[in-house]
Motif scaffolding. Structure first.
Motif, PDB file in Angstrom:
ATOM      1  N   GLU A   1      13.199  -5.834 -17.416  1.00  0.00           N
ATOM      2  CA  GLU A   1      13.094  -6.148 -15.994  1.00  0.00           C
ATOM      3  C   GLU A   1      13.172  -4.856 -15.185  1.00  0.00           C
ATOM      4  OE1 GLU A   1      15.814  -9.105 -14.687  1.00  0.00           O
ATOM      5  OE2 GLU A   1      15.156 -10.603 -16.149  1.00  0.00           O
ATOM      6  N   VAL A   2      12.327  -4.755 -14.168  1.00  0.00           N
ATOM      7  CA  VAL A   2      12.294  -3.555 -13.332  1.00  0.00           C
ATOM      8  C   VAL A   2      12.293  -3.980 -11.865  1.00  0.00           C
ATOM      9  CG1 VAL A   2      11.125  -2.114 -15.046  1.00  0.00           C
ATOM     10  CG2 VAL A   2       9.764  -3.440 -13.425  1.00  0.00           C
ATOM     11  N   SER A   3      12.784  -3.100 -11.024  1.00  0.00           N
ATOM     12  CA  SER A   3      12.834  -3.366  -9.587  1.00  0.00           C
ATOM     13  C   SER A   3      11.815  -2.487  -8.871  1.00  0.00           C
ATOM     14  CB  SER A   3      14.239  -3.087  -9.046  1.00  0.00           C
ATOM     15  OG  SER A   3      14.281  -3.290  -7.657  1.00  0.00           O
ATOM     16  N   MET A   4      10.941  -3.131  -8.095  1.00  0.00           N
ATOM     17  CA  MET A   4       9.924  -2.411  -7.334  1.00  0.00           C
ATOM     18  C   MET A   4       9.832  -3.017  -5.937  1.00  0.00           C
ATOM     19  SD  MET A   4       6.955  -1.982 -10.255  1.00  0.00           S
ATOM     20  CE  MET A   4       5.956  -0.882  -9.254  1.00  0.00           C
ATOM     21  N   PRO A   5      10.847  -2.849  -5.104  1.00  0.00           N
ATOM     22  CA  PRO A   5      10.828  -3.475  -3.775  1.00  0.00           C
ATOM     23  C   PRO A   5       9.670  -3.013  -2.904  1.00  0.00           C
ATOM     24  CG  PRO A   5      12.598  -1.859  -3.953  1.00  0.00           C
ATOM     25  CD  PRO A   5      12.062  -2.060  -5.338  1.00  0.00           C
ATOM     26  N   GLU A   6       9.118  -1.851  -3.218  1.00  0.00           N
ATOM     27  CA  GLU A   6       8.005  -1.324  -2.425  1.00  0.00           C
ATOM     28  C   GLU A   6       6.766  -2.226  -2.472  1.00  0.00           C
ATOM     29  OE1 GLU A   6      10.349   2.181  -4.153  1.00  0.00           O
ATOM     30  OE2 GLU A   6       9.580   0.245  -4.849  1.00  0.00           O
ATOM     31  N   LEU A   7       6.675  -3.069  -3.511  1.00  0.00           N
ATOM     32  CA  LEU A   7       5.505  -3.935  -3.636  1.00  0.00           C
ATOM     33  C   LEU A   7       5.390  -4.926  -2.486  1.00  0.00           C
ATOM     34  CD1 LEU A   7       5.427  -4.729  -7.474  1.00  0.00           C
ATOM     35  CD2 LEU A   7       4.187  -2.975  -6.213  1.00  0.00           C
ATOM     36  N   SER A   8       6.474  -5.161  -1.774  1.00  0.00           N
ATOM     37  CA  SER A   8       6.417  -6.079  -0.635  1.00  0.00           C
ATOM     38  C   SER A   8       5.493  -5.570   0.469  1.00  0.00           C
ATOM     39  CB  SER A   8       7.823  -6.309  -0.070  1.00  0.00           C
ATOM     40  OG  SER A   8       8.364  -5.096   0.419  1.00  0.00           O
ATOM     41  N   MET A   9       5.133  -4.297   0.431  1.00  0.00           N
ATOM     42  CA  MET A   9       4.203  -3.735   1.422  1.00  0.00           C
ATOM     43  C   MET A   9       2.740  -3.895   1.020  1.00  0.00           C
ATOM     44  SD  MET A   9       6.056  -0.168   2.591  1.00  0.00           S
ATOM     45  CE  MET A   9       6.027   0.564   0.944  1.00  0.00           C
ATOM     46  N   SER A  10       2.482  -4.406  -0.186  1.00  0.00           N
ATOM     47  CA  SER A  10       1.126  -4.399  -0.735  1.00  0.00           C
ATOM     48  C   SER A  10       0.147  -5.206   0.089  1.00  0.00           C
ATOM     49  CB  SER A  10       1.141  -4.927  -2.173  1.00  0.00           C
ATOM     50  OG  SER A  10       1.927  -4.129  -3.013  1.00  0.00           O
ATOM     51  N   LEU A  11       0.542  -6.405   0.485  1.00  0.00           N
ATOM     52  CA  LEU A  11      -0.390  -7.269   1.191  1.00  0.00           C
ATOM     53  C   LEU A  11      -0.810  -6.663   2.528  1.00  0.00           C
ATOM     54  CD1 LEU A  11      -1.942  -9.900   1.349  1.00  0.00           C
ATOM     55  CD2 LEU A  11       0.080 -10.989   2.331  1.00  0.00           C
ATOM     56  N   VAL A  12       0.162  -6.164   3.286  1.00  0.00           N
ATOM     57  CA  VAL A  12      -0.164  -5.545   4.574  1.00  0.00           C
ATOM     58  C   VAL A  12      -1.035  -4.317   4.362  1.00  0.00           C
ATOM     59  CG1 VAL A  12       0.784  -4.364   6.591  1.00  0.00           C
ATOM     60  CG2 VAL A  12       1.879  -6.446   5.736  1.00  0.00           C
ATOM     61  N   ALA A  13      -0.701  -3.509   3.356  1.00  0.00           N
ATOM     62  CA  ALA A  13      -1.494  -2.308   3.081  1.00  0.00           C
ATOM     63  C   ALA A  13      -2.927  -2.665   2.737  1.00  0.00           C
ATOM     64  CB  ALA A  13      -0.853  -1.509   1.944  1.00  0.00           C
ATOM     65  N   ASP A  14      -3.107  -3.745   1.978  1.00  0.00           N
ATOM     66  CA  ASP A  14      -4.459  -4.157   1.605  1.00  0.00           C
ATOM     67  C   ASP A  14      -5.226  -4.667   2.825  1.00  0.00           C
ATOM     68  OD1 ASP A  14      -6.093  -5.063  -1.087  1.00  0.00           O
ATOM     69  OD2 ASP A  14      -6.473  -6.407   0.577  1.00  0.00           O
TER      70      ASP A  14
END
Length: 464
Positions: free
Chosen positions: A296-309
């Protein structure tokens, strides 16, 4: 024995090479399948039976005379109708281009022609590849072969349904927010959004050139490797093309995955349909039994993906269409496409730059994670294919909001992502995606092949 239209390239190619199977008979079988199911599934926009048979006869003559070109020689296929094909209309799924006929081929099409493929036609899509549903009010919706009351996914829904139902042995499509992987997940086929710059975009009128990847959709990992081998590689005509050393993707197939570290970011494992969650977790446990190390890994930055796209794709697409949007031609767009493009025109330069900064942060988060794991695994999408509803705008938006957060992280970072079918939930396919390092497609195919060999779902096809 499976009907011939459900066989794979890797099964058929040795028979063609040994002159035990005629490309003409193979092409006839696929064309008959397309005639049978086109009225129901609506996969094709343009159908080319006479040309396909002529090319099949040419391929057969070459093979008989000893001029065998390789495993794609004599194999019928159909691309998403966004690839330029010389002398054959390329509509991009839009009324604006209903009669547009390019005078040159996309590089990918040229490479497949050089490999000896047989073009049977051009496949349906969301208008200008905008959307995740393949709801198309001009050319008609694509139905899911597993349940024709359900959508095929988009924007490459014609490709997903055609490959799944035996109307094409493979397809090539595009993906800027999930357009290869969403229909692959919904239709139960393999789909690869490759590393940015691996496959040429020349001759593909993509709206978001900083995000999009062109890649294959097929019915087996072996077939994915065969097609990728033919279409990947540097193209001086494409300014996004990278000079990376050519790979032998087949070399990775059959190799053990023992010791390969697979990360599971918690970002991807929320709000899943129960059937999707259970099948994805079963697949992850199967990979662990094959020797992979699950972490298991933590990548909280992925929450910005949709807006960035969204903030990247919107203005890039709007810039491409700006002239049409300021004239009477805008009435020819489907409502959902026009609204999406007009929203993109409202994006400010500051918002666009912030999106590019977010993309860099997300990319760094993946690179940080890849110091501890080799790849990341996640559900391809959190749902199975939805039933059609009466309101195409609302449904396009709803499906986009549910699915894009799972697929767009690979697009905003330019990383490769491979969707693999892992089961059926209530009769509809479920997929898992493997996201890898840049240009690590070989390792991803290695993982996919190891799973495919032991998967109880590898031979499942839609019921006729």
């Amino acid at each position: 024995m499976k009907p011939i239209y459900y066989r794979t390239i890797s099964e058929l190619a040795p028979l063609i090479k040994a002159k035990q199977l005629s490309p003409v008979e193979l092409t006839k079988a696929v064309l008959e399948r397309a005639y049978q199911l086109q009225p129901t599934l609506n996969c094709y926009i343009t159908f080319l039976p006479e040309q396909a048979l002529e090319r099949a006869r040419r391929a057969e003559t070459e093979i008989i005379s000893g001029k065998y070109r390789g495993p794609l020689h004599g194999i019928p296929y159909a691309p998403k109708d966004i690839y330029y094909t010389k002398g054959i209309r390329t509509t991009s799924g839009s009324a604006l281009l209903e009669n547009f006929i390019p005078d040159y081929n996309a590089t990918v099409i040229n490479r497949l022609e050089d490999a000896g493929c047989i073009l049977t036609g051009k496949l349906n899509l969301n208008e200008f590849a905008v959307g995740e549903t393949n709801i198309n009010t001009h050319f008609g919706n694509v139905q899911n072969p597993w349940n024709t009351d359900c959508m095929s996914g988009g924007s490459s829904g014609g490709s997903g349904a055609a490959v799944s139902a035996g109307l094409s042995f493979f397809s090539v499509a595009t993906d800027s927010a999930g357009s290869i992987r969403v229909p692959s997940g919904f239709c139960g086929v393999y789909g690869l959004k490759p590393s940015y710059g691996l496959v040429s975009l020349y001759g593909i009128p993509v709206l978001t050139k900083s995000l999009v990847g062109a890649g294959p959709m097929a019915r087996s990992i072996e077939d994915m490797a065969i097609v990728l081998q033919s279409i990947a590689g540097y193209d001086p005509k494409d300014n996004t093309s990278e000079k990376v050393p050519p790979e032998n993707y087949y070399f990775y197939l059959g190799k053990s995955i023992k010791g390969i570290k697979i990360g599971l970011p918690n970002y991807f494992f929320k709000d899943l349909d129960p059937g999707v969650e259970s099948h994805v977790m079963y697949a992850i446990r199967d990979l662990e039994r094959l020797g992979a190390v699950i972490k298991e890994v933590s990548m909280p930055e992925l929450s910005m993906s949709l807006v960035a796209d969204v903030v990247t794709e919107g203005p890039e697409a709007a810039a491409y269409h700006h002239e049409n949007l300021t004239t009477q031609k805008k009435t020819l767009y489907q409502d959902y496409t026009r609204i999406t493009l007009e929203a993109g025109e409202l994006t400010t330069g500051m918002e666009y730059e912030k999106a590019q900064k977010a993309r860099r942060v997300i990319r760094h988060a993946f690179y940080r994670t890849f110091r501890d794991v080799d790849v990341v695994a996640a559900p391809t999408v959190p749902i199975t294919a939805p039933h059609f509803t009466a309101d195409p705008i609302d449904q396009n938006l709803e499906v986009w909001m549910r699915c894009t957060p799972y697929t767009c992280p690979a697009d905003v970072t330019g990383l490769p992502s491979l969707s693999i079918p892992v089961g059926l939930s209530n009769g509809l396919p479920v997929g898992i995606q493997i996201i890898g390092r840049p240009f690590a497609e070989g390792q991803m195919l290695q993982i996919g092949h190891a799973y495919q060999k032991i998967s109880p779902f590898k031979n499942l096809v839609p019921i006729d």
